[in-house]
Write a protein that holds these residues in place. Structure first.
Motif, PDB file in Angstrom:
ATOM      1  N   ASN A  57      13.463  86.448  71.816  1.00 57.16           N
ATOM      2  CA  ASN A  57      13.007  87.638  71.511  1.00 57.16           C
ATOM      3  C   ASN A  57      13.355  88.908  72.340  1.00 57.16           C
ATOM      4  N   HIS A  58      13.369  88.380  73.683  1.00 52.32           N
ATOM      5  CA  HIS A  58      13.905  89.651  74.606  1.00 52.32           C
ATOM      6  C   HIS A  58      15.196  90.005  74.477  1.00 52.32           C
ATOM      7  N   ILE A  59      16.256  89.041  74.138  1.00 54.92           N
ATOM      8  CA  ILE A  59      17.794  89.209  73.908  1.00 54.92           C
ATOM      9  C   ILE A  59      17.906  89.855  72.778  1.00 54.92           C
ATOM     10  N   VAL A  60      16.980  89.629  71.545  1.00 59.46           N
ATOM     11  CA  VAL A  60      17.151  90.440  70.186  1.00 59.46           C
ATOM     12  C   VAL A  60      16.799  91.761  70.674  1.00 59.46           C
ATOM     13  N   GLN A  61      15.784  92.070  71.100  1.00 62.40           N
ATOM     14  CA  GLN A  61      15.312  93.553  71.360  1.00 62.40           C
ATOM     15  C   GLN A  61      16.199  94.276  72.275  1.00 62.40           C
ATOM     16  N   ALA A  62      16.683  93.505  73.402  1.00 65.29           N
ATOM     17  CA  ALA A  62      17.761  94.198  74.163  1.00 65.29           C
ATOM     18  C   ALA A  62      19.129  94.792  73.499  1.00 65.29           C
ATOM     19  N   MET A  63      19.442  93.632  72.688  1.00 62.88           N
ATOM     20  CA  MET A  63      20.884  94.013  71.933  1.00 62.88           C
ATOM     21  C   MET A  63      20.543  95.157  70.955  1.00 62.88           C
ATOM     22  N   ALA A  64      19.421  95.151  70.370  1.00 63.80           N
ATOM     23  CA  ALA A  64      18.974  96.443  69.487  1.00 63.80           C
ATOM     24  C   ALA A  64      18.903  97.624  70.040  1.00 63.80           C
ATOM     25  N   GLN A 113      12.715  92.103  79.983  1.00 58.06           N
ATOM     26  CA  GLN A 113      14.032  91.998  78.878  1.00 58.06           C
ATOM     27  C   GLN A 113      15.416  92.259  79.685  1.00 58.06           C
ATOM     28  N   ARG A 114      15.101  93.046  80.820  1.00 54.54           N
ATOM     29  CA  ARG A 114      16.370  93.658  81.562  1.00 54.54           C
ATOM     30  C   ARG A 114      17.015  92.323  82.214  1.00 54.54           C
ATOM     31  N   ALA A 115      15.887  91.436  82.769  1.00 47.14           N
ATOM     32  CA  ALA A 115      16.197  90.204  83.738  1.00 47.14           C
ATOM     33  C   ALA A 115      16.867  89.127  82.672  1.00 47.14           C
ATOM     34  N   VAL A 116      16.010  89.129  81.415  1.00 46.32           N
ATOM     35  CA  VAL A 116      16.697  88.088  80.470  1.00 46.32           C
ATOM     36  C   VAL A 116      17.986  88.435  80.061  1.00 46.32           C
ATOM     37  N   TYR A 117      18.277  89.658  79.692  1.00 46.65           N
ATOM     38  CA  TYR A 117      19.728  90.066  79.218  1.00 46.65           C
ATOM     39  C   TYR A 117      20.776  89.715  80.274  1.00 46.65           C
ATOM     40  N   ARG A 118      20.321  90.070  81.498  1.00 43.02           N
ATOM     41  CA  ARG A 118      21.339  89.926  82.551  1.00 43.02           C
ATOM     42  C   ARG A 118      21.711  88.458  82.868  1.00 43.02           C
ATOM     43  N   LEU A 119      20.741  87.560  82.799  1.00 42.96           N
ATOM     44  CA  LEU A 119      20.811  86.140  82.883  1.00 42.96           C
ATOM     45  C   LEU A 119      21.542  85.276  81.702  1.00 42.96           C
ATOM     46  N   SER A 120      21.314  85.950  80.839  1.00 40.89           N
ATOM     47  CA  SER A 120      22.128  85.499  79.543  1.00 40.89           C
ATOM     48  C   SER A 120      23.404  85.906  79.410  1.00 40.89           C
ATOM     49  N   ARG A 121      23.694  87.290  79.390  1.00 43.59           N
ATOM     50  CA  ARG A 121      25.007  87.821  79.187  1.00 43.59           C
ATOM     51  C   ARG A 121      25.928  88.088  80.624  1.00 43.59           C
ATOM     52  N   ARG A 127      18.709  89.832  55.556  1.00 43.54           N
ATOM     53  CA  ARG A 127      19.061  88.766  56.544  1.00 43.54           C
ATOM     54  C   ARG A 127      20.261  88.503  56.960  1.00 43.54           C
ATOM     55  N   ASN A 128      21.265  88.572  55.963  1.00 41.51           N
ATOM     56  CA  ASN A 128      22.667  88.548  56.240  1.00 41.51           C
ATOM     57  C   ASN A 128      23.116  89.778  56.990  1.00 41.51           C
ATOM     58  N   HIS A 129      22.563  90.956  56.653  1.00 40.42           N
ATOM     59  CA  HIS A 129      23.117  92.140  57.493  1.00 40.42           C
ATOM     60  C   HIS A 129      22.564  92.106  58.840  1.00 40.42           C
ATOM     61  N   VAL A 130      21.203  91.471  59.071  1.00 43.83           N
ATOM     62  CA  VAL A 130      20.733  91.425  60.441  1.00 43.83           C
ATOM     63  C   VAL A 130      21.685  90.437  61.236  1.00 43.83           C
ATOM     64  N   LEU A 131      21.971  89.287  60.455  1.00 42.78           N
ATOM     65  CA  LEU A 131      22.681  88.398  61.215  1.00 42.78           C
ATOM     66  C   LEU A 131      24.327  88.826  61.602  1.00 42.78           C
ATOM     67  N   ASN A 132      24.981  89.450  60.769  1.00 41.18           N
ATOM     68  CA  ASN A 132      26.340  90.147  60.711  1.00 41.18           C
ATOM     69  C   ASN A 132      26.161  91.074  61.968  1.00 41.18           C
ATOM     70  N   HIS A 133      25.168  91.984  61.853  1.00 46.84           N
ATOM     71  CA  HIS A 133      24.848  93.052  63.031  1.00 46.84           C
ATOM     72  C   HIS A 133      24.671  92.402  64.411  1.00 46.84           C
ATOM     73  N   PHE A 134      24.027  91.270  64.561  1.00 39.83           N
ATOM     74  CA  PHE A 134      24.000  90.600  65.825  1.00 39.83           C
ATOM     75  C   PHE A 134      25.226  89.735  66.568  1.00 39.83           C
ATOM     76  N   LYS A 135      26.019  89.284  65.372  1.00 38.44           N
ATOM     77  CA  LYS A 135      27.150  88.738  65.661  1.00 38.44           C
ATOM     78  C   LYS A 135      28.327  90.054  66.081  1.00 38.44           C
ATOM     79  N   LEU A 150      12.753  90.538  62.398  1.00 41.47           N
ATOM     80  CA  LEU A 150      14.131  90.273  62.707  1.00 41.47           C
ATOM     81  C   LEU A 150      14.865  90.778  63.941  1.00 41.47           C
ATOM     82  N   THR A 151      14.809  92.000  63.897  1.00 43.51           N
ATOM     83  CA  THR A 151      15.311  92.781  64.920  1.00 43.51           C
ATOM     84  C   THR A 151      14.769  93.335  65.961  1.00 43.51           C
ATOM     85  N   GLY A 152      13.282  93.700  65.951  1.00 44.65           N
ATOM     86  CA  GLY A 152      12.435  93.864  66.929  1.00 44.65           C
ATOM     87  C   GLY A 152      12.780  95.670  67.270  1.00 44.65           C
TER      88      GLY A 152
END
Length: 198
Positions: free
Chosen positions: A167-174, A137-145, A82-90, A42-44
């Motif tokens: 997946n790239h965004i999840v991994q970048a955020m982690a 991953q960096r390109a995806v993060y910057r385009l998204s955020r 799963r709730n911990h993971v969701l709360n973490h990314f929120k 879930l987190t990568g």
């Protein structure tokens, strides 16, 4: 017969609910690998997955008396994780949005030198972390955020699937979350300074 029953989840859960550390440790060893694999998918992030597994079990033990009301311990454990993971990314999404908003505010002629220094410090740390991400991953993060593009738009631009974008965004955020922890003290000071003007 009693021996077989004592090996069941139900027996261990009830014993743990009554304060048996041995039973709780047995449950931990029975589920930790499966739970780690689940949270890692879930987190990568290996570090984040380990943190979540530890946090889940620490919370369960802190409120071990309530374990007696759980019918399906395995199912409960995975839902909780799963709730911990969701709360973490929120939280991460919220924090990233706040930081982005701070940068925008800083561009509008704010004359408070302390605020500007604090915002600059947060920005420098965040950007240094983003710069260390793998290229795609960096390109995806910057385009998204930074550019606010949707997963579908990014997928189309980079010729990858929307699922790969996710997946790239999840991994970048982690990665960002983990690295920001190392600068927690200075960022906390910066965030406190910035919060004063709200």
């Amino acid at each position: 017969m009693k021996e077989a029953y004592s090996d069941s989840d139900k027996y261990l859960v009830l014993s743990a609910a009554q304060g048996s550390q041995a039973a709780f440790v047995a449950l931990f060893h029975r589920y930790k690998s499966k739970l780690y694999g689940y949270t890692l998918r879930l987190t990568g992030s290996e570090m984040l997955a380990e943190d979540i597994v530890q946090d889940v079990f620490m919370k369960l033990w802190a409120d071990h008396e309530s374990l007696s009301s759980i019918d399906n311990f395995g199912g409960y454990l995975f839902r909780m994780s799963r709730n911990h993971v969701l709360n973490h990314f929120k939280r991460m999404a919220h924090e990233t949005a706040i930081v982005s908003e701070m940068f925008r505010d800083g561009d509008q002629g704010n004359n408070n030198a302390q605020d500007l220094l604090a915002a600059r410090e947060v920005e420098e740390v965040l950007q240094s972390v983003v710069d260390t991400l793998p290229p795609q991953q960096r390109a995806v993060y910057r385009l998204s955020r930074e550019e606010g593009k949707s997963h579908e738009e990014i997928a189309d631009l980079l010729k990858i699937s929307p699922n790969t974008v996710k997946n790239h965004i999840v991994q970048a955020m982690a990665t960002i979350r983990t690295q920001l922890r190392r600068h927690a003290d200075s960022l906390l000071v910066a965030a406190m300074l910035l919060s004063l003007k709200k």
